[in-house]
Design an enzyme around this catalytic site. Structure first.
Site, PDB file in Angstrom:
ATOM      1  N   LYS A 259      25.803  68.515  33.068  1.00 35.20           N
ATOM      2  CA  LYS A 259      27.096  67.874  34.108  1.00 35.20           C
ATOM      3  C   LYS A 259      26.298  69.248  35.520  1.00 35.20           C
ATOM      4  O   LYS A 259      26.269  69.936  35.547  1.00 35.20           O
ATOM      5  CB  LYS A 259      28.519  68.703  34.170  1.00 35.20           C
ATOM      6  CG  LYS A 259      29.167  68.490  35.020  1.00 35.20           C
ATOM      7  CD  LYS A 259      30.476  68.951  35.335  1.00 35.20           C
ATOM      8  CE  LYS A 259      29.420  70.291  35.837  1.00 35.20           C
ATOM      9  NZ  LYS A 259      30.930  71.538  36.397  1.00 35.20           N
TER      10      LYS A 259
ATOM     11  N   ASP B  69      43.101  32.441  41.122  1.00 38.20           N
ATOM     12  CA  ASP B  69      42.904  33.176  39.832  1.00 38.20           C
ATOM     13  C   ASP B  69      41.899  32.561  38.605  1.00 38.20           C
ATOM     14  O   ASP B  69      42.126  32.206  37.575  1.00 38.20           O
ATOM     15  CB  ASP B  69      44.302  32.595  38.873  1.00 38.20           C
ATOM     16  CG  ASP B  69      44.783  31.442  39.301  1.00 38.20           C
ATOM     17  OD1 ASP B  69      44.643  30.787  39.377  1.00 38.20           O
ATOM     18  OD2 ASP B  69      46.251  31.686  38.768  1.00 38.20           O
TER      19      ASP B  69
ATOM     20  N   ASN C  22      29.030  78.567  32.091  1.00 37.42           N
ATOM     21  CA  ASN C  22      29.191  78.054  33.722  1.00 37.42           C
ATOM     22  C   ASN C  22      30.568  79.341  34.501  1.00 37.42           C
ATOM     23  O   ASN C  22      31.030  78.047  35.427  1.00 37.42           O
ATOM     24  CB  ASN C  22      29.074  76.976  34.302  1.00 37.42           C
ATOM     25  CG  ASN C  22      29.854  75.653  33.911  1.00 37.42           C
ATOM     26  OD1 ASN C  22      30.699  75.903  32.713  1.00 37.42           O
ATOM     27  ND2 ASN C  22      30.472  75.192  34.134  1.00 37.42           N
ATOM     28  N   TYR C  23      31.797  78.869  33.384  1.00 33.19           N
ATOM     29  CA  TYR C  23      32.925  78.575  34.015  1.00 33.19           C
ATOM     30  C   TYR C  23      34.070  80.379  33.460  1.00 33.19           C
ATOM     31  O   TYR C  23      33.891  80.366  33.122  1.00 33.19           O
ATOM     32  CB  TYR C  23      34.136  77.626  33.049  1.00 33.19           C
ATOM     33  CG  TYR C  23      35.099  77.505  33.790  1.00 33.19           C
ATOM     34  CD1 TYR C  23      35.064  77.256  34.700  1.00 33.19           C
ATOM     35  CD2 TYR C  23      36.169  76.996  33.053  1.00 33.19           C
ATOM     36  CE1 TYR C  23      36.834  77.599  35.813  1.00 33.19           C
ATOM     37  CE2 TYR C  23      37.459  76.837  33.450  1.00 33.19           C
ATOM     38  CZ  TYR C  23      38.008  76.998  34.206  1.00 33.19           C
ATOM     39  OH  TYR C  23      39.119  76.828  34.972  1.00 33.19           O
TER      40      TYR C  23
ATOM     41  N   ASN D 291      11.997  75.022  28.578  1.00 26.62           N
ATOM     42  CA  ASN D 291      11.664  74.264  27.461  1.00 26.62           C
ATOM     43  C   ASN D 291      13.336  75.258  26.471  1.00 26.62           C
ATOM     44  O   ASN D 291      13.719  76.502  27.300  1.00 26.62           O
ATOM     45  CB  ASN D 291      11.049  74.914  26.267  1.00 26.62           C
ATOM     46  CG  ASN D 291      11.360  74.137  24.736  1.00 26.62           C
ATOM     47  OD1 ASN D 291      12.296  73.955  24.818  1.00 26.62           O
ATOM     48  ND2 ASN D 291      10.499  73.152  24.788  1.00 26.62           N
TER      49      ASN D 291
ATOM     50  N   ALA E 169      48.892  34.478  46.135  1.00 28.87           N
ATOM     51  CA  ALA E 169      50.062  35.379  47.213  1.00 28.87           C
ATOM     52  C   ALA E 169      51.295  35.679  45.656  1.00 28.87           C
ATOM     53  O   ALA E 169      51.777  36.176  46.429  1.00 28.87           O
ATOM     54  CB  ALA E 169      50.681  34.563  47.676  1.00 28.87           C
TER      55      ALA E 169
ATOM     56  N   ALA F 291      17.534  74.783  21.064  1.00 23.93           N
ATOM     57  CA  ALA F 291      18.480  74.412  20.424  1.00 23.93           C
ATOM     58  C   ALA F 291      20.145  75.644  20.221  1.00 23.93           C
ATOM     59  O   ALA F 291      19.356  77.021  20.330  1.00 23.93           O
ATOM     60  CB  ALA F 291      18.149  73.619  19.456  1.00 23.93           C
TER      61      ALA F 291
ATOM     62  N   ARG G 153      53.146  36.280  34.709  1.00 25.83           N
ATOM     63  CA  ARG G 153      52.599  36.564  32.990  1.00 25.83           C
ATOM     64  C   ARG G 153      51.868  37.273  32.870  1.00 25.83           C
ATOM     65  O   ARG G 153      51.856  37.957  31.634  1.00 25.83           O
ATOM     66  CB  ARG G 153      52.634  35.069  32.683  1.00 25.83           C
ATOM     67  CG  ARG G 153      53.636  33.707  32.590  1.00 25.83           C
ATOM     68  CD  ARG G 153      53.354  32.772  32.867  1.00 25.83           C
ATOM     69  NE  ARG G 153      52.257  32.041  33.128  1.00 25.83           N
ATOM     70  CZ  ARG G 153      51.827  31.258  34.362  1.00 25.83           C
ATOM     71  NH1 ARG G 153      51.821  30.607  33.058  1.00 25.83           N
ATOM     72  NH2 ARG G 153      51.839  30.512  35.171  1.00 25.83           N
TER      73      ARG G 153
ATOM     74  N   ASN H 224      46.432  32.635  33.942  1.00 27.12           N
ATOM     75  CA  ASN H 224      47.858  33.486  34.141  1.00 27.12           C
ATOM     76  C   ASN H 224      48.674  34.682  33.128  1.00 27.12           C
ATOM     77  O   ASN H 224      49.207  35.428  33.696  1.00 27.12           O
ATOM     78  CB  ASN H 224      48.771  32.198  33.393  1.00 27.12           C
ATOM     79  CG  ASN H 224      48.363  30.735  34.107  1.00 27.12           C
ATOM     80  OD1 ASN H 224      48.322  31.204  35.429  1.00 27.12           O
ATOM     81  ND2 ASN H 224      47.988  30.030  34.132  1.00 27.12           N
TER      82      ASN H 224
HETATM   83  C1  UD1 Z   1      48.734  25.174  40.406  1.00 26.87           C
HETATM   84  C2  UD1 Z   1      48.881  22.874  41.071  1.00 26.87           C
HETATM   85  C3  UD1 Z   1      48.410  22.344  39.763  1.00 26.87           C
HETATM   86  C4  UD1 Z   1      47.555  23.068  39.164  1.00 26.87           C
HETATM   87  C5  UD1 Z   1      47.764  24.159  38.883  1.00 26.87           C
HETATM   88  C6  UD1 Z   1      46.175  24.181  38.337  1.00 26.87           C
HETATM   89  C7  UD1 Z   1      50.878  23.311  42.572  1.00 26.87           C
HETATM   90  C8  UD1 Z   1      52.182  22.797  42.941  1.00 26.87           C
HETATM   91  N1  UD1 Z   1      50.141  22.804  41.766  1.00 26.87           N
HETATM   92  O1  UD1 Z   1      49.871  24.879  39.371  1.00 26.87           O
HETATM   93  O2  UD1 Z   1      48.841  20.876  39.961  1.00 26.87           O
HETATM   94  O3  UD1 Z   1      47.124  22.415  37.999  1.00 26.87           O
HETATM   95  O4  UD1 Z   1      47.859  25.000  39.772  1.00 26.87           O
HETATM   96  O5  UD1 Z   1      45.694  26.139  37.875  1.00 26.87           O
HETATM   97  O6  UD1 Z   1      50.303  23.498  43.686  1.00 26.87           O
HETATM   98  N2  UD1 Z   1      50.631  31.001  45.281  1.00 26.87           N
HETATM   99  C9  UD1 Z   1      50.142  31.384  46.484  1.00 26.87           C
HETATM  100  N3  UD1 Z   1      51.492  30.590  46.634  1.00 26.87           N
HETATM  101  C10 UD1 Z   1      52.608  30.114  46.418  1.00 26.87           C
HETATM  102  C11 UD1 Z   1      52.094  30.134  45.145  1.00 26.87           C
HETATM  103  C12 UD1 Z   1      51.441  29.812  44.910  1.00 26.87           C
HETATM  104  O7  UD1 Z   1      49.209  31.883  47.221  1.00 26.87           O
HETATM  105  O8  UD1 Z   1      53.517  30.795  47.093  1.00 26.87           O
HETATM  106  C13 UD1 Z   1      48.859  31.036  44.656  1.00 26.87           C
HETATM  107  C14 UD1 Z   1      48.954  31.536  43.471  1.00 26.87           C
HETATM  108  O9  UD1 Z   1      49.054  33.357  43.802  1.00 26.87           O
HETATM  109  C15 UD1 Z   1      47.880  31.394  42.281  1.00 26.87           C
HETATM  110  C16 UD1 Z   1      47.651  30.229  42.769  1.00 26.87           C
HETATM  111  O10 UD1 Z   1      48.534  28.888  44.325  1.00 26.87           O
HETATM  112  O11 UD1 Z   1      46.371  31.443  42.718  1.00 26.87           O
HETATM  113  C17 UD1 Z   1      47.944  28.672  42.080  1.00 26.87           C
HETATM  114  O12 UD1 Z   1      50.235  29.301  41.667  1.00 26.87           O
HETATM  115  P1  UD1 Z   1      50.081  28.564  40.153  1.00 26.87           P
HETATM  116  O13 UD1 Z   1      52.036  29.028  40.747  1.00 26.87           O
HETATM  117  O14 UD1 Z   1      49.727  29.203  39.890  1.00 26.87           O
HETATM  118  O15 UD1 Z   1      49.845  27.074  40.488  1.00 26.87           O
HETATM  119  P2  UD1 Z   1      50.292  26.553  39.118  1.00 26.87           P
HETATM  120  O16 UD1 Z   1      51.657  26.251  38.604  1.00 26.87           O
HETATM  121  O17 UD1 Z   1      49.214  26.701  38.438  1.00 26.87           O
HETATM  122 CA    CA Z   2      47.822  29.114  38.091  1.00 28.91          CA
END
Ligand code: UD1
Ligand code: CA
Length: 469
Positions: free
Chosen positions: A357, A113, A392-393, A383, A17, A386, A22, A235
């Site tokens: 095409k 991710d 066509n257009y 055949n 979510a 060359a 970044r 990230n």
């Molecule tokens: C998180 C972990 C951290 C770990 C790291 C590994 C927590 C608090 N921290 O940190 O310990 O080392 O992942 O990569 O869990 N997401 C949601 N909803 C939210 C927040 C995040 O769906 O409200 C999702 C993000 O889209 C992402 C994943 O959760 O896919 C991780 O979120 P991210 O903000 O990247 O966490 P980190 O700070 O990396």
């Molecule tokens: Ca992360």
């Protein structure tokens, strides 16, 4: 305490979510692609391959796009939970729990991710979990920056995870980190996430706080990762690029081990199928739903997107093709360009600097040099010389050219469509064909040649004199 239930049904919650600030992108982070697929695709695949019978993806930012993608690719195998506002990873799991299938006893908690995470690493968690309420992977790393640090007691048991932003100077020196890959028992998880509080530096509900709760209620099962590189979280686009490089090597090696020669830096997308004894040369790019048949050869620098290559076909260097079909033992290139909906049948040849095409080149037909063949149907064994161009257009509409089986089109002819050239017909070199040519007929349309004896010397003398004025 729950008893061991390593054979009980598994589900997975995938957190996706977050905004992915970044990435600096208008596209949600988990839809950024590597090797032709969005990163979320790999995570869902890994969860399914590790035995998850039920997958819930938590979406928020860009949720319509993410939901549409998942529905298209995975259909009913993936369900969606919405997290309206991003209040942390623990909150995201809270949002997903009501969507879990009721009979699920254990659930993987994954992030959308981490596209390099494979099923092999994941399945180690259910294997190791025993009676613990929570199992998790841990990784030692030379650069722990950004990750949560693993806290252990003097006996070495995991007792918690400290986020970077909440860590003391001593805790920041811990080199064992949390890659964010867990397996939790559902009853424990329900209780634990409802107990989470946002009393931390980011004022969020941290999923990592369930680790401490587990350690106080049954113990945490920690499993050291086998392959730390596969746990990288993406990230930004530099990390995405690095992960893609790893994945290209993995994909190429998978094909090599199943009998395909893949040389040098060929880049084969995740969805490509290649049969044994095919040869994929250096710097070839195979994309999308491309399929290469047994023993076919795709030579240096060729780029194929959604192309079906039959067994034994030979694509010489720098052939470019898209959404096309190449038949058994056909020969293409070097430097051919097959645009969408080109069908090159068995034993046909399409040579250098030939562009096609929406054209079918039937069995054994040849167009070996310098031609434009658009909206055409070229009969068996015909055949095409060359420099032939299918005109066509007319500036408004596209028109079709039909060439009968065994016809011969002399070099540098223009075929002004719509037009049909009959079976076995012969078009003389340099002819502009504007009317149908009957079967077996000769079409010739060019001015007669005239030779003026001795005129060359006189002409040169005159030109020389003129140049001195
Ligand atoms: C998180 C972990 C951290 C770990 C790291 C590994 C927590 C608090 N921290 O940190 O310990 O080392 O992942 O990569 O869990 N997401 C949601 N909803 C939210 C927040 C995040 O769906 O409200 C999702 C993000 O889209 C992402 C994943 O959760 O896919 C991780 O979120 P991210 O903000 O990247 O966490 P980190 O700070 O990396
Ligand atoms: Ca992360």
């Amino acid at each position: 305490m729950t008893t061991d239930s390593s054979a009980s049904p598994l589900s997975a919650i995938i957190l996706a979510a977050g905004q992915g600030t970044r990435m600096k992108s208008g596209r949600p982070k988990v839809l950024h692609e590597l090797c032709g697929r969005p990163m979320i695709h790999y995570v869902v695949d890994a969860a399914l391959a590790a035995g998850a019978a039920d997958v819930v993806v938590v979406v928020g930012h860009g949720r319509d796009e993410v939901t549409a993608y998942l529905a298209r690719e995975f259909g009913a195998r993936v369900r969606i939970a919405v997290q309206e506002t991003q209040q942390g990873t623990g909150h995201a799991v809270r949002c997903a729990l009501p969507s879990l299938a009721p009979d699920m006893e254990r659930v993987f908690l994954l992030c959308g991710d981490t596209p390099l995470l494979g099923a092999a690493e994941l399945t180690r968690l259910p294997a190791a979990m025993g009676t613990s309420p929570l199992a998790m992977l841990t990784v030692r790393t030379v650069d722990p920056t950004g990750y949560g640090r693993i806290l252990r007691d003097s006996d070495g048991h995991v007792v918690g995870v400290r986020e970077q932003k909440d860590a003391s100077a001593d805790e920041l020196c811990i080199d064992e980190v949390n890659p964010g890959v867990y397996l939790a028992r559902v009853p424990f998880l329900r209780e634990a996430v409802s107990a989470l509080r946002a009393d931390n530096a980011q004022k969020e509900l941290y999923l990592t706080d369930v680790v401490e709760l587990a350690s106080r209620g049954g113990g945490v099962c920690s499993v050291a990762a086998d392959d730390p590189a596969s746990l990288a979280g993406i990230n930004d686009r530099a990390q995405l690029c690095a992960a893609e490089e790893v994945l290209y090597v993995r994909i190429a090696d998978r094909h090599r081990r199943s009998g395909v020669t893949v040389r040098g830096t060929a880049r084969v997308d995740a969805g490509v199928v290649i049969e044994p004894d095919a040869v994929i040369e250096h710097a070839v790019v195979l994309r999308g739903a491309t399929r290469v048949g047994a023993g076919a050869r795709v030579d240096v620098g060729s780029v194929l997107t959604d192309v079906q290559v039959a067994a034994g076909a030979n694509l010489k260097p720098y052939s470019i093709a898209q959404s096309s079909t190449i038949g058994v033992n056909a020969q293409i290139g070097p430097f051919s360009h097959l645009r969408p909906e080109s069908t090159i049948e068995e034993d046909a040849h399409v040579g250098n600097f030939v562009e096609t095409k929406q054209t079918i080149v039937r069995r054994g037909a040849k167009a070996n040099h310098l031609a434009y063949l658009g909206d055409g149907d070229i009969g068996e064994g015909a055949n095409v010389g060359a420099g032939t161009i299918f005109c066509n257009y007319d500036g408004f509409k596209k028109h079709r050219t039909e060439i009968g089986a065994g016809a011969f089109i002399g070099s540098d002819s223009q075929i002004v469509a719509p037009v049909r050239i009959g079976v076995g017909a012969y078009v003389a070199t340099g002819t502009t064909v504007t009317r149908d040519v009957p079967d077996g007929a000769l079409a010739i349309a060019r001015t007669k040649q005239e030779n003026k004896e001795g005129y060359a010397d006189r002409l040169k003398a005159r030109l020389k004199a003129a140049s001195k004025k």
